[in-house]
Design a protein around this motif. Sequence first.
Motif, mmCIF file in Angstrom:
data_model
loop_
_atom_site.group_PDB
_atom_site.id
_atom_site.type_symbol
_atom_site.label_atom_id
_atom_site.label_comp_id
_atom_site.label_asym_id
_atom_site.label_seq_id
_atom_site.Cartn_x
_atom_site.Cartn_y
_atom_site.Cartn_z
ATOM 1 N N MET A 1 -23.298 -5.533 -42.844
ATOM 2 C CA MET A 1 -22.187 -5.077 -41.936
ATOM 3 C C MET A 1 -21.676 -3.836 -42.520
ATOM 4 O O MET A 1 -21.190 -2.874 -41.920
ATOM 5 N N ASN A 2 -21.170 -4.129 -43.795
ATOM 6 C CA ASN A 2 -20.483 -2.758 -44.527
ATOM 7 C C ASN A 2 -21.198 -1.439 -44.425
ATOM 8 O O ASN A 2 -20.816 -0.237 -44.168
ATOM 9 N N GLY A 3 -22.690 -1.502 -44.588
ATOM 10 C CA GLY A 3 -23.612 -0.316 -44.360
ATOM 11 C C GLY A 3 -23.771 0.102 -42.785
ATOM 12 O O GLY A 3 -23.381 1.428 -42.917
ATOM 13 N N GLN A 4 -23.393 -0.705 -42.140
ATOM 14 C CA GLN A 4 -23.251 -0.211 -40.604
ATOM 15 C C GLN A 4 -22.029 0.581 -40.313
ATOM 16 O O GLN A 4 -22.086 1.443 -39.787
ATOM 17 N N MET A 5 -20.902 -0.070 -40.755
ATOM 18 C CA MET A 5 -19.646 0.475 -40.772
ATOM 19 C C MET A 5 -19.607 1.685 -41.303
ATOM 20 O O MET A 5 -19.010 2.983 -40.907
ATOM 21 N N ASN A 6 -20.162 1.696 -42.752
ATOM 22 C CA ASN A 6 -19.996 3.300 -43.345
ATOM 23 C C ASN A 6 -20.935 4.446 -42.422
ATOM 24 O O ASN A 6 -20.415 5.574 -42.246
ATOM 25 N N LYS A 7 -22.070 4.103 -41.645
ATOM 26 C CA LYS A 7 -23.008 4.774 -40.941
ATOM 27 C C LYS A 7 -22.041 4.999 -39.740
ATOM 28 O O LYS A 7 -22.187 6.289 -38.993
ATOM 29 N N TYR A 8 -21.257 4.337 -39.183
ATOM 30 C CA TYR A 8 -20.374 4.548 -37.916
ATOM 31 C C TYR A 8 -19.291 5.484 -38.186
ATOM 32 O O TYR A 8 -19.083 6.581 -37.461
ATOM 33 N N ARG A 9 -18.632 5.381 -39.419
ATOM 34 C CA ARG A 9 -17.473 6.394 -39.962
ATOM 35 C C ARG A 9 -18.193 7.466 -40.092
ATOM 36 O O ARG A 9 -17.569 8.842 -39.869
ATOM 37 N N GLU A 10 -19.195 7.753 -40.766
ATOM 38 C CA GLU A 10 -20.133 9.030 -40.989
ATOM 39 C C GLU A 10 -20.248 9.683 -39.634
ATOM 40 O O GLU A 10 -20.093 10.984 -39.646
ATOM 41 N N SER A 11 -20.811 9.130 -38.576
ATOM 42 C CA SER A 11 -21.229 9.627 -37.447
ATOM 43 C C SER A 11 -19.751 10.098 -36.761
ATOM 44 O O SER A 11 -20.089 11.211 -36.035
ATOM 45 N N LEU A 12 -18.714 9.678 -36.983
ATOM 46 C CA LEU A 12 -17.353 9.948 -36.270
ATOM 47 C C LEU A 12 -16.993 11.167 -36.943
ATOM 48 O O LEU A 12 -16.549 12.281 -36.393
ATOM 49 N N ARG A 13 -17.189 11.419 -38.470
ATOM 50 C CA ARG A 13 -16.733 12.406 -38.932
ATOM 51 C C ARG A 13 -17.606 13.772 -38.486
ATOM 52 O O ARG A 13 -17.202 14.801 -38.703
#
Length: 60
Positions: A1-13
Amino acid sequence: MNGQMNKYRESLRNMGAPAPLSKCPQIKMDLSGMLKYAKQKGVQPFELSEAEKKNFMKAK
């Protein structure tokens, strides 16, 4: 789940800023007229051509 959250935050940036409403084109659409037209032709509204759809749109 942590990897998915990192990808999500990166896409928001990397995401661009939202377009302000003042930059969006102002149109008026006769939706009921378009629905009646599509029904008369015996098709769904999404099956109408772009030219047919434009007949029901006017710039404000």
